[in-house]
Design a protein around this motif. Structure first.
Motif, short mmCIF file in Angstrom:
data_model
loop_
_atom_site.label_atom_id
_atom_site.label_comp_id
_atom_site.label_asym_id
_atom_site.label_seq_id
_atom_site.Cartn_x
_atom_site.Cartn_y
_atom_site.Cartn_z
N GLU A 38 57.33 35.70 28.63
CA GLU A 38 55.91 35.98 28.79
C GLU A 38 55.65 36.52 30.20
O GLU A 38 56.34 36.12 31.15
N LYS A 39 54.68 37.39 30.31
CA LYS A 39 54.34 37.96 31.61
C LYS A 39 52.83 38.15 31.68
O LYS A 39 52.18 38.32 30.66
N TYR A 40 52.31 38.15 32.89
CA TYR A 40 50.90 38.49 33.08
C TYR A 40 50.81 39.95 33.52
O TYR A 40 51.82 40.58 33.85
N GLY A 41 49.61 40.49 33.50
CA GLY A 41 49.41 41.92 33.71
C GLY A 41 50.06 42.49 34.95
O GLY A 41 50.75 43.50 34.89
N TYR A 42 49.85 41.84 36.10
CA TYR A 42 50.41 42.38 37.34
C TYR A 42 51.94 42.40 37.30
O TYR A 42 52.56 43.32 37.82
N SER A 78 48.45 36.12 23.49
CA SER A 78 48.18 35.76 24.88
C SER A 78 47.76 34.30 24.99
O SER A 78 47.34 33.69 24.00
N ARG A 79 47.88 33.78 26.20
CA ARG A 79 47.45 32.42 26.50
C ARG A 79 47.09 32.35 27.97
O ARG A 79 47.63 33.11 28.79
N TRP A 80 46.18 31.47 28.31
CA TRP A 80 45.80 31.27 29.71
C TRP A 80 46.63 30.14 30.29
O TRP A 80 46.83 29.10 29.65
N SER A 81 47.11 30.32 31.50
CA SER A 81 47.87 29.26 32.19
C SER A 81 46.89 28.26 32.79
O SER A 81 45.72 28.57 33.04
N GLU A 82 47.39 27.07 33.03
CA GLU A 82 46.60 26.06 33.72
C GLU A 82 46.74 26.30 35.22
O GLU A 82 47.86 26.44 35.71
N PRO A 83 45.63 26.36 35.95
CA PRO A 83 45.74 26.56 37.39
C PRO A 83 46.37 25.35 38.07
O PRO A 83 46.13 24.21 37.65
N ARG A 86 46.00 25.83 44.39
CA ARG A 86 45.17 27.00 44.70
C ARG A 86 45.42 28.18 43.78
O ARG A 86 44.76 29.20 43.86
N GLU A 87 46.42 28.06 42.94
CA GLU A 87 46.76 29.14 42.01
C GLU A 87 45.65 29.30 40.97
O GLU A 87 45.14 28.32 40.44
N VAL A 88 45.32 30.54 40.68
CA VAL A 88 44.30 30.80 39.67
C VAL A 88 44.95 30.82 38.28
O VAL A 88 46.16 31.01 38.14
N SER A 89 44.14 30.62 37.28
CA SER A 89 44.61 30.72 35.90
C SER A 89 44.95 32.19 35.61
O SER A 89 44.23 33.09 36.03
N ARG A 90 46.05 32.41 34.92
CA ARG A 90 46.47 33.77 34.57
C ARG A 90 46.62 33.89 33.06
O ARG A 90 47.01 32.94 32.38
N LYS A 91 46.37 35.08 32.58
CA LYS A 91 46.55 35.35 31.16
C LYS A 91 47.96 35.89 30.95
O LYS A 91 48.30 36.95 31.47
#
Length: 124
Positions: A38-42, A78-83, A86-91
């Motif tokens: 799995e990967k997020y957009g960036y 897709s799934r959202w990560s748990e923050p 200080r890390e933000v939630s990522r899709k």
């Protein structure tokens, strides 16, 4: 003066052709990158740039419509990560079984195109 305008036109044509060719393969490349994990957009943007030697550089405004379309077609999910801290939630995006079949079919088709184009361009 004429030579400069011809060079500029040649460069513009090359850029336009490169853009058109990239559009045709982005779905396949995104799916391929998601086959490992799995990967997020960036991450996808960075890996496409790195693995292509800088030839494929996407902006978020190009990538996210591709991701949404692939998700609508059920080729990815897709799934959202748990923050954490200080890390933000990522899709995060992952490939589905349907997506894995699709990327294999796309690659087979792409390989056929490459063979045909190679033969035609090498003709005298």
């Amino acid at each position: 003066m004429r030579q400069n305008s011809e060079q500029k036109t040649g460069h513009e044509n090359q850029s336009r052709f490169a853009q058109q060719m990239k559009k045709g393969i982005l779905d396949m490349l995104v799916l391929k990158l998601l086959m490992r994990e799995e990967k997020y957009g960036y991450q996808l943007i960075s890996e496409l740039k790195e693995k292509s030697g800088g030839m494929i550089v996407l902006k978020e405004g190009t990538l996210y419509p591709i991701l949404y379309r692939l998700e609508d077609d059920r080729l990815i999910c897709s799934r959202w990560s748990e923050p954490r801290g200080r890390e933000v939630s990522r899709k995060y995006y992952g490939i589905t079984e349907k997506g894995e079949r699709a990327v294999r079919e796309m690659y087979e088709l792409w390989s056929g195109f490459c063979d045909i184009i190679g033969r035609m361009m090498s003709e005298k």
